[in-house]
Design an enzyme around this catalytic site. Structure first.
Site, PDB file in Angstrom:
ATOM      1  N   LYS A  38     -49.962 -53.521  76.350  1.00 44.85           N
ATOM      2  CA  LYS A  38     -50.136 -52.751  77.584  1.00 44.85           C
ATOM      3  C   LYS A  38     -50.589 -53.721  78.650  1.00 44.85           C
ATOM      4  CE  LYS A  38     -50.184 -48.393  79.047  1.00 44.85           C
ATOM      5  NZ  LYS A  38     -49.320 -47.290  78.602  1.00 44.85           N
ATOM      6  N   GLY A  97     -46.427 -25.810  80.757  1.00 44.09           N
ATOM      7  CA  GLY A  97     -45.912 -26.848  81.650  1.00 44.09           C
ATOM      8  C   GLY A  97     -44.402 -26.788  81.715  1.00 44.09           C
ATOM      9  N   GLY A 118     -42.275 -29.057  83.440  1.00 47.48           N
ATOM     10  CA  GLY A 118     -41.832 -30.293  84.081  1.00 47.48           C
ATOM     11  C   GLY A 118     -40.832 -30.983  83.179  1.00 47.48           C
ATOM     12  N   ASN A 119     -40.792 -32.296  83.241  1.00 45.19           N
ATOM     13  CA  ASN A 119     -39.792 -33.053  82.484  1.00 45.19           C
ATOM     14  C   ASN A 119     -39.782 -32.702  80.994  1.00 45.19           C
ATOM     15  OD1 ASN A 119     -39.157 -35.805  80.908  1.00 45.19           O
ATOM     16  ND2 ASN A 119     -37.898 -35.660  82.737  1.00 45.19           N
ATOM     17  N   VAL A 120     -40.937 -32.685  80.372  1.00 43.70           N
ATOM     18  CA  VAL A 120     -41.009 -32.437  78.926  1.00 43.70           C
ATOM     19  C   VAL A 120     -40.766 -30.954  78.612  1.00 43.70           C
ATOM     20  CG1 VAL A 120     -42.481 -32.570  76.873  1.00 43.70           C
ATOM     21  CG2 VAL A 120     -42.576 -34.396  78.586  1.00 43.70           C
TER      22      VAL A 120
HETATM   23  P1  NAD Z   1     -44.278 -33.414  84.869  1.00 40.87           P
HETATM   24  O1  NAD Z   1     -45.119 -33.851  85.990  1.00 40.87           O
HETATM   25  O2  NAD Z   1     -42.796 -33.554  84.958  1.00 40.87           O
HETATM   26  O3  NAD Z   1     -44.551 -31.856  84.556  1.00 40.87           O
HETATM   27  C1  NAD Z   1     -45.829 -31.334  84.386  1.00 40.87           C
HETATM   28  C2  NAD Z   1     -45.750 -29.814  84.466  1.00 40.87           C
HETATM   29  O4  NAD Z   1     -47.039 -29.303  84.177  1.00 40.87           O
HETATM   30  C3  NAD Z   1     -45.371 -29.248  85.835  1.00 40.87           C
HETATM   31  O5  NAD Z   1     -44.498 -28.154  85.640  1.00 40.87           O
HETATM   32  C4  NAD Z   1     -46.695 -28.707  86.372  1.00 40.87           C
HETATM   33  O6  NAD Z   1     -46.526 -27.596  87.243  1.00 40.87           O
HETATM   34  C5  NAD Z   1     -47.371 -28.295  85.109  1.00 40.87           C
HETATM   35  N1  NAD Z   1     -48.805 -28.136  85.204  1.00 40.87           N
HETATM   36  C6  NAD Z   1     -49.718 -28.843  85.907  1.00 40.87           C
HETATM   37  N2  NAD Z   1     -50.956 -28.341  85.713  1.00 40.87           N
HETATM   38  C7  NAD Z   1     -50.803 -27.319  84.839  1.00 40.87           C
HETATM   39  C8  NAD Z   1     -51.714 -26.421  84.244  1.00 40.87           C
HETATM   40  N3  NAD Z   1     -53.008 -26.474  84.497  1.00 40.87           N
HETATM   41  N4  NAD Z   1     -51.215 -25.490  83.378  1.00 40.87           N
HETATM   42  C9  NAD Z   1     -49.903 -25.419  83.113  1.00 40.87           C
HETATM   43  N5  NAD Z   1     -49.007 -26.247  83.655  1.00 40.87           N
HETATM   44  C10 NAD Z   1     -49.457 -27.179  84.501  1.00 40.87           C
HETATM   45  O7  NAD Z   1     -44.850 -34.178  83.587  1.00 40.87           O
HETATM   46  P2  NAD Z   1     -44.098 -34.521  82.218  1.00 40.87           P
HETATM   47  O8  NAD Z   1     -43.401 -35.811  82.354  1.00 40.87           O
HETATM   48  O9  NAD Z   1     -43.348 -33.325  81.754  1.00 40.87           O
HETATM   49  O10 NAD Z   1     -45.337 -34.799  81.258  1.00 40.87           O
HETATM   50  C11 NAD Z   1     -46.103 -33.747  80.689  1.00 40.87           C
HETATM   51  C12 NAD Z   1     -47.019 -34.308  79.625  1.00 40.87           C
HETATM   52  O11 NAD Z   1     -46.253 -34.985  78.633  1.00 40.87           O
HETATM   53  C13 NAD Z   1     -48.044 -35.343  80.087  1.00 40.87           C
HETATM   54  O12 NAD Z   1     -49.192 -35.215  79.266  1.00 40.87           O
HETATM   55  C14 NAD Z   1     -47.378 -36.665  79.775  1.00 40.87           C
HETATM   56  O13 NAD Z   1     -48.310 -37.704  79.588  1.00 40.87           O
HETATM   57  C15 NAD Z   1     -46.711 -36.319  78.472  1.00 40.87           C
HETATM   58  N6  NAD Z   1     -45.598 -37.197  78.143  1.00 40.87           N
HETATM   59  C16 NAD Z   1     -44.510 -37.308  78.954  1.00 40.87           C
HETATM   60  C17 NAD Z   1     -43.463 -38.139  78.601  1.00 40.87           C
HETATM   61  C18 NAD Z   1     -42.234 -38.251  79.444  1.00 40.87           C
HETATM   62  O14 NAD Z   1     -41.301 -38.963  79.045  1.00 40.87           O
HETATM   63  N7  NAD Z   1     -42.124 -37.569  80.581  1.00 40.87           N
HETATM   64  C19 NAD Z   1     -43.549 -38.905  77.420  1.00 40.87           C
HETATM   65  C20 NAD Z   1     -44.674 -38.762  76.579  1.00 40.87           C
HETATM   66  C21 NAD Z   1     -45.685 -37.899  76.962  1.00 40.87           C
END
Ligand code: NAD
Length: 365
Positions: A75, A180, A182-184
């Site tokens: 890292k 949530g 978002g992306n995941v």
């Molecule tokens: P993102 O920003 O695309 O989406 C996050 C979502 O969470 C949004 O829809 C937002 O409105 C929602 N949100 C925010 N606060 C909230 C709450 N209090 N209650 C419910 N929903 C809420 O993020 P992402 O990329 O989808 O990542 C989500 C999680 O997954 C994070 O913990 C991230 O570290 C982890 N993660 C992501 C990836 C990746 O490739 N994107 C990989 C490994 C882990």
């Protein structure tokens, strides 16, 4: 004097770098390379410390080992306040960092984006290094495989399918909720819905939508894009976001905030399976309590490894089709191995996952 903690696994190298002209100050921690070149993102924050970076590097050692990738853990951190510097200053800092990394990158370390780093920053990093193998998370025109394709959510979906099979459930008959959108969360919900599982709860930062007779995924995606929140779906009930932990569902997928489920919440959980798409949605202690209650929890670094698997495919110059194939294969195999080991030895899936990761790292030495 600042010191990081060392043990039998690492870190192997801690390098601190500085450039007077751009003001760049940063470090890289290469934790362990038993399984391959050290892999890990660059975090840019004003408060990042070598100790924080060392802990994140160790987390990468376990994550890559468990994902079954020929990558070690590493890292890096750059001490800078993204909000207080101009784009030009940022470019100067990232380029200076890349030059300073040349003695170890890409030979011992491969970078990636982390906090306040994205595709454009990786373009500067790779250009300055001169090798496309110096980092992943590059723009598509440089051979990057964007996370927007849904690698992590696709992996979370496969982890959920394997967990349901393990629990003796037919995935086409399960009910599920996603914290949530978002992306995941979006991709996990999409693939599970397509498989026939019934989505009955979904939340975002505005609240929780609960609809017992099922939420139509295509309609939900449209509502989110057009109206900004899943709570505007138009039917079903809207509850507080945190109520998602007590919904009566077969599978709960976490995909937003850390510490969603606290120790004192374990009595409220009604889901039989929790798949951790987000990072640290609960502490290891809370996971253990849920395990004792009979809840099957697929740990974050098992379920959300799709992102790092996608990085590996980018690193070896693969296509997006290769990425989907490998995410499916690796996440399914690893989830299965973790859940079977946990069952066989009567331990929690996290304990089993840590044991598997440690064995793989020790064996690779
Ligand atoms: P993102 O920003 O695309 O989406 C996050 C979502 O969470 C949004 O829809 C937002 O409105 C929602 N949100 C925010 N606060 C909230 C709450 N209090 N209650 C419910 N929903 C809420 O993020 P992402 O990329 O989808 O990542 C989500 C999680 O997954 C994070 O913990 C991230 O570290 C982890 N993660 C992501 C990836 C990746 O490739 N994107 C990989 C490994 C882990």
């Amino acid at each position: 004097m600042r010191m990081v903690n060392f043990d039998r696994f690492g870190p192997e190298k801690v390098l601190e770098v500085h450039d007077g002209k751009s003001g760049m100050h940063g470090f890289v921690v290469i934790d362990n390379r038993n399984l391959g070149v050290g892999k890990g993102g660059i975090r840019m924050t004003p408060t990042v410390t070598v100790d924080e970076v060392a802990r994140l590097a160790r987390a990468m050692t376990w994550k890559c080992a468990l994902a079954g990738l020929p990558f070690g853990g590493a890292k890096s951190g750059i001490v800078a306040d993204d909000k207080k510097i101009s784009r030009e200053q940022k470019e100067g800092i990232v380029r200076a960092f890349s030059r300073a990394m040349k003695p170890v990158c890409p030979s011992l370390y491969v970078a990636a984006p982390d906090m306040n780093m994205a595709e454009e920053e990786m373009r500067w990093f790779a250009e300055e290094n001169g090798s496309m193998k110096s980092c992943t998370g590059k723009p598509a025109d440089m051979g990057g495989i964007p996370h927007e394709l849904g690698s992590t959510g696709f992996g979370v979906y496969h982890a959920a399918v394997v967990a349901a099979e393990h629990a003796g459930l037919d995935i086409r008959k399960v009910t599920f909720a996603v914290e949530g959108f978002g992306n995941v969360g979006i991709f996990a919900a999409k693939f599970l819905s397509e498989k026939g599982a019934k989505l009955v709860g979904v939340s975002d930062s505005k609240g929780l939508l609960h609809k017992k007779d099922g939420i139509d995924f295509a309609e939900l995606e449209k509502v989110k894009a057009e109206k900004g929140s899943v709570t505007k779906y138009g039917s079903g009930e809207v509850l507080l976001g945190k109520d998602i932990i007590s919904l009566p569902v077969d599978v709960l997928i976490t995909a937003a905030i850390p510490d969603l489920i606290k120790k004192e919440d374990t009595g409220k959980v009604k889901a039989g399976i929790i798949v951790e798409g987000s990072n640290i949605p609960m502490s290891a202690e809370t996971e253990e309590l849920l395990h004792r209650k009979g809840v099957l929890v697929v740990p974050d670094f098992v379920a959300n490894a799709g992102g790092v698997i996608s990085s590996y495919v980018e690193y070896i110059g693969g296509t997006k089709e290769d990425m989907f194939r490998l995410v499916e294969k690796k996440v399914r195999e690893n989830t299965k191995e973790v859940l079977e080991r946990a069952k066989k030895h009567g331990m929690s899936p996290r304990q089993a996952a840590m044991k598997i990761a440690q064995e793989r790292v020790a064996k690779g030495a």
